[in-house]
Scaffold this motif. Structure first.
Motif, mmCIF file in Angstrom:
data_model
loop_
_atom_site.group_PDB
_atom_site.id
_atom_site.type_symbol
_atom_site.label_atom_id
_atom_site.label_comp_id
_atom_site.label_asym_id
_atom_site.label_seq_id
_atom_site.Cartn_x
_atom_site.Cartn_y
_atom_site.Cartn_z
ATOM 1 N N LYS A 1 0.785 -1.257 0.101
ATOM 2 C CA LYS A 1 0.163 -0.100 -0.001
ATOM 3 C C LYS A 1 0.757 1.248 0.025
ATOM 4 N N VAL A 2 1.980 1.273 0.586
ATOM 5 C CA VAL A 2 2.981 2.411 0.631
ATOM 6 C C VAL A 2 3.768 2.488 -0.575
ATOM 7 N N SER A 3 3.896 1.242 -1.306
ATOM 8 C CA SER A 3 4.635 1.384 -2.547
ATOM 9 C C SER A 3 3.728 1.683 -3.731
ATOM 10 N N LEU A 4 2.626 1.448 -3.699
ATOM 11 C CA LEU A 4 1.892 1.337 -5.125
ATOM 12 C C LEU A 4 0.452 1.898 -4.741
ATOM 13 N N GLY A 5 0.077 2.258 -3.522
ATOM 14 C CA GLY A 5 -1.192 3.055 -3.257
ATOM 15 C C GLY A 5 -2.259 1.877 -3.092
ATOM 16 N N VAL A 6 -3.373 2.583 -3.588
ATOM 17 C CA VAL A 6 -4.550 1.225 -3.031
ATOM 18 C C VAL A 6 -5.270 1.216 -4.463
ATOM 19 N N ARG A 7 -4.914 1.238 -5.555
ATOM 20 C CA ARG A 7 -5.528 1.062 -6.899
ATOM 21 C C ARG A 7 -4.689 0.221 -7.690
ATOM 22 N N THR A 8 -3.520 -0.131 -7.196
ATOM 23 C CA THR A 8 -2.652 -0.822 -8.159
ATOM 24 C C THR A 8 -2.125 -2.179 -7.407
ATOM 25 N N GLY A 9 -2.171 -3.192 -8.127
ATOM 26 C CA GLY A 9 -1.711 -4.553 -7.419
ATOM 27 C C GLY A 9 -0.286 -4.626 -7.982
ATOM 28 N N GLY A 10 0.697 -5.211 -7.137
ATOM 29 C CA GLY A 10 1.901 -5.591 -7.246
ATOM 30 C C GLY A 10 2.168 -7.149 -7.939
ATOM 31 N N VAL A 11 2.968 -7.160 -8.809
ATOM 32 C CA VAL A 11 3.471 -8.578 -9.553
ATOM 33 C C VAL A 11 4.809 -8.831 -9.260
ATOM 34 N N PHE A 12 4.926 -10.007 -8.494
ATOM 35 C CA PHE A 12 6.445 -10.465 -8.535
ATOM 36 C C PHE A 12 6.362 -11.839 -9.285
ATOM 37 N N ALA A 13 7.402 -11.845 -9.990
ATOM 38 C CA ALA A 13 7.372 -13.190 -10.937
ATOM 39 C C ALA A 13 8.520 -13.692 -11.202
ATOM 40 N N THR A 14 8.865 -14.878 -11.412
ATOM 41 C CA THR A 14 10.169 -15.667 -11.846
ATOM 42 C C THR A 14 10.114 -15.621 -13.223
ATOM 43 N N ASP A 15 9.080 -15.241 -13.963
ATOM 44 C CA ASP A 15 8.960 -15.548 -15.391
ATOM 45 C C ASP A 15 8.547 -14.064 -16.126
ATOM 46 N N ASP A 16 9.535 -13.806 -16.995
ATOM 47 C CA ASP A 16 8.926 -12.569 -17.569
ATOM 48 C C ASP A 16 7.718 -12.539 -18.351
ATOM 49 N N ALA A 17 7.637 -13.505 -19.127
ATOM 50 C CA ALA A 17 6.406 -13.592 -20.164
ATOM 51 C C ALA A 17 5.205 -13.950 -19.140
ATOM 52 N N LEU A 18 5.206 -14.718 -18.205
ATOM 53 C CA LEU A 18 4.112 -14.664 -16.983
ATOM 54 C C LEU A 18 3.668 -13.323 -16.648
ATOM 55 N N ALA A 19 4.781 -12.774 -16.120
ATOM 56 C CA ALA A 19 4.479 -11.376 -15.645
ATOM 57 C C ALA A 19 3.885 -10.419 -16.861
ATOM 58 N N GLU A 20 4.381 -10.463 -17.940
ATOM 59 C CA GLU A 20 3.642 -9.452 -18.797
ATOM 60 C C GLU A 20 2.117 -9.924 -19.082
ATOM 61 N N ARG A 21 1.938 -11.249 -19.243
ATOM 62 C CA ARG A 21 0.648 -11.763 -19.483
ATOM 63 C C ARG A 21 -0.558 -11.345 -18.383
ATOM 64 N N VAL A 22 0.105 -11.240 -16.981
ATOM 65 C CA VAL A 22 -0.754 -10.861 -15.953
ATOM 66 C C VAL A 22 -1.066 -9.205 -16.094
ATOM 67 N N THR A 23 0.025 -8.364 -16.243
ATOM 68 C CA THR A 23 -0.132 -6.993 -16.622
ATOM 69 C C THR A 23 -1.172 -6.724 -17.729
ATOM 70 N N LYS A 24 -0.793 -7.620 -18.825
ATOM 71 C CA LYS A 24 -1.694 -7.018 -20.020
ATOM 72 C C LYS A 24 -3.358 -7.746 -19.767
ATOM 73 N N ALA A 25 -3.475 -8.894 -19.162
ATOM 74 C CA ALA A 25 -4.653 -9.205 -18.851
ATOM 75 C C ALA A 25 -5.581 -8.115 -17.827
#
Length: 487
Positions: A372-396
Motif C-alpha cells: 500500500k505504501v509502494s503502490l497505493g490502493v488502486r494498483t496491485g503488485g506483481v512479483f514473478a520468476t518468469d518475464d512472459a508470465l508477468a507480462e501476461r498478468v499486466t496485459k490481462a
C-alpha cells in the motif's frame, strides 16, 4: 425471521441489447464532452439542461423524453465505464426518490449509446452498469429498490456477444466482493468452503472439494494448522478443479483465505482490525475466478487452492519463535504471527505443484501493508520468476481495467529469508512486500510463478469508477482474462 445476510453470490442487473426504445421506459443518453475548439457551444440544451459531457457527470433532465444525461468525456472506452457506474448510482437514487414520493417504481431503464460506440465501448459501459451499483448490507430492513434491467440502445452488431463475456467477468468481481464483505462471525473457514462447494453447482467440468482439519493433520499442512490453531473455527483447504476436455495447458491458482486476522499474538492495532474480514480477498478472487472460467468454458485446465484459516488469539495460538514444518517438509522460523498469509500459502503452493504439476502458478493475497505504501490502493503488485508470465498478468489486467505494476525480486535480499534454526525465516525485516515474495519463492521450485500482492486495491474506502466502499473484488477479472489468454 428473515436472514439479514444478503444472498451470496448476489444477483446482478440484467443487460439486454436492442435497437429501439420501449414506450414508458426511462431513458439515459450518453454525451461526449465538447472539443476545445467548440467549447460550451458544442453541446446543445436537452430538456432545458446544458450537458457538460464530463466523464461520470450525470445530470437529471426535468422535461422531455430523456431523463438522464451521462457524460463520457473524450469518448475513450474507459470513460464509458466511469459513465455507466455513475449512471446506475444516479438511477438507483432516482428510483428511491420515486418510491418515497409514492410513484410507481420503474424496474428497467434504457441507455442510448452514440452511433460510433463500438464493442469495447459497450463492454466498458456494461462493467460500470453491472458493478457501479453494487451493494452489500446486513440489515433486517427490506432491500432498497434498485433497477433490475438495463436496455442498451445500439446498432452495433457485436454488442450482444461482447456482453456475454462481460457478464461473467463482472459476476466474478461481484462474487469476490460478496465473499470478502461477508462478516467474519458468519464467514468461518468452513462457511467459505461450503459456499465454494455450493456455487460450483451444476457447472460442467468443475468440482470443489473441502479438506477438513483432520485431513490437514494427516497430510502435514503445518503452516495452515499453525495459523488456524488459535481459533475455535478450524481451518480448511478448498480445492477447485476445472477439467475441460482436450485442454493441454494447466494453471494453478492459489489464494490466501484468512477469514479474519487479529494478527495472532503479534496482535494488530484495534483501529483497522474490523477491515480484516477482507483478508481473504485473494482467496475470494480465486474462488470467483475459477467459477467464471468454468462458466465461460475456457479450454484451459485450472486448479484453484484456497488455504482458509482464522488467525486468532488463544492459548493454542502459534508463537513468535516457533518452528513450523510445512507440507513437503521445509521448516519456517516464525518471527511475527501477523505474517500469517505466507504461512498458509507456502503449504498450498508446495501441495499444488507436487500434486498437479502445473505449467505455471499464480497466487493472490492481501499479503503486506508495504505494498500500500509502494503502490497505493488502486494498483496491485506483481512479483514473478518468469518475464512472459508477468507480462501476461499486466496485459490481462489492462484489458479488464485492473492496474498492475511489476515489482523486483531483489537477489541481494534473498539471503535474508534463509533461517538459522529452520530452513527459512518468515519475517526477516527489510522491504516487506519484496521479502514476503522472496519467502514464497522458496516454495515454488522451478515452475513459472507470479505472486500478486493486492493488499492495497482489495479494499476501498470511497467510490471511484465501478468501485464502491468495501471489498473491490480486485484480481478476479484479471485471473479470468489471464486464463483466457492461454486458450
Amino acid at each position: 425471521m428473515r436472514n439479514p445476510l444478503p444472498p451470496v453470490p448476489g444477483k446482478l442487473l440484467e443487460l439486454e441489447v436492442s435497437d429501439d426504445l420501449r414506450r414508458g421506459t426511462p431513458l439515459a443518453t450518453l454525451i461526449a464532452a465538447p472539443s476545445e475548439e467548440d467549447g460550451d457551444a458544442g453541446l446543445a440544451e436537452i430538456g432545458g439542461v446544458r450537458p457538460t459531457g464530463k466523464a461520470g457527470d450525470v445530470q437529471t433532465v426535468p422535461t422531455g423524453g430523456v431523463r438522464w444525461l451521462a457524460g463520457v468525456g473524450d469518448g475513450e472506452p474507459k470513460q464509458y465505464r466511469k459513465a455507466g457506474a455513475a449512471l446506475v448510482r444516479a438511477v438507483s437514487s432516482a428510483l428511491e426518490e420515486d418510491v418515497k414520493a409514492g410513484q410507481k417504481a420503474f424496474r428497467a431503464f434504457a441507455v442510448e449509446l452514440p452511433e460510433d460506440a463500438g464493442a469495447e465501448h459497450v463492454e466498458e459501459l456494461a462493467f460500470g452498469l453491472l458493478l457501479g451499483g453494487y451493494r452489500f448490507t446486513v440489515t433486517a430492513d427490506e432491500p432498497k429498490p434498485s433497477p433490475r434491467t438495463v436496455r442498451l440502445i445500439t446498432r452495433h452488431k457485436d454488442a450482444t456477444d461482447a456482453l456475454e463475456r462481460v457478464r461473467e467477468l463482472a459476476a466474478a468481481a461481484a462474487f469476490a466482493r460478496d465473499l470478502a464483505n461477508t462478516p467474519s462471525n458468519v464467514k468461518t473457514p468452513a462457511w467459505l468452503a461450503d459456499t465454494a462447494v455450493r456455487v460450483a453447482g451444476d457447472i460442467p467440468n468443475l468440482t470443489v472439494t473441502a479438506r477438513d482439519e483432520k485431513w490437514l493433520v494427516e497430510q502435514g499442512f503445518g503452516g495452515v494448522l499453525a495459523v488456524g490453531g488459535g481459533s475455535a473455527a478450524p481451518p480448511r483447504l478448498i480445492e477447485l478443479e476445472y477439467r475441460p476436455r482436450g485442454a493441454t495447458t494447466h494453471l494453478l491458482l492459489v489464494g490466501k483465505g484468512i477469514t479474519f486476522d487479529t494478527g495472532g499474538l503479534s496482535i494488530k492495532p484495534a483501529d483497522g482490525m474490523h477491515l480484516m474480514r477482507t483478508d481473504m480477498a485473494g482467496g475470494a478472487a480465486i474462488i470467483a475466478a475459477v467459477r467464471a472460467i468454468a462458466a465461460l468454458r475456457l479450454p484451459v485446465k485450472v486448479t484453484g487452492l484456497v488455504p482458509a484459516a482464522e488467525n486468532h488469539v488463544s492459548g493454542s495460538s502459534y508463537r513468535p519463535g516457533d518452528i513450523v514444518r510445512h507440507y513437503g517438509g521445509k521448516t519456517t522460523e516464525v518471527g511475527n504471527t501477523d505474517a500469517e498469509g505466507r504461512m498458509v500459502l507456502a503449504d498450498a503452493l508446495v501441495y499444488g505443484i507436487k500434486k498437479h504439476k502445473p505449467d505455471a502458478v499464480i497466487d493472490a493475497a492481501t499479503l503486506t501493508g508495504a505494498m500500500k505504501v509502494s503502490l497505493g490502493v488502486r494498483t496491485g503488485g506483481v512479483f514473478a520468476t518468469d518475464d512472459a508470465l508477468a507480462e501476461r498478468v499486466t496485459k490481462a489486467g489492462e484489458r479488464v481495467g485492473e492496474a498492475w505494476w511489476r515489482m523486483p525480486l531483489l537477489e541481494d535480499l534473498a539471503e535474508s529469508v534463509q533461517g538459522s534454526l529452520g530452513d527459512v525465516q518468515q519475517a526477516p525485516g527489510g522491504p516487506g512486500g519484496i521479502v514476503a515474495a522472496l519467502f514464497l519463492r522458496e516454495f515454488v521450485g522451478d515452475v513459472p510463478w507470479a505472486h500478486l500482492d493486492i493488499a492495497g486495491p482489495a479494499r476501498a474506502d470511497k467510490t471511484y469508477a465501478d468501485v464502491v466502499p468495501g471489498a473491490t473484488g480486485f484480481a478476479a477479472r484479471t485471473l479470468v482474462e489471464l486464463v483466457a489468454s492461454y486458450a
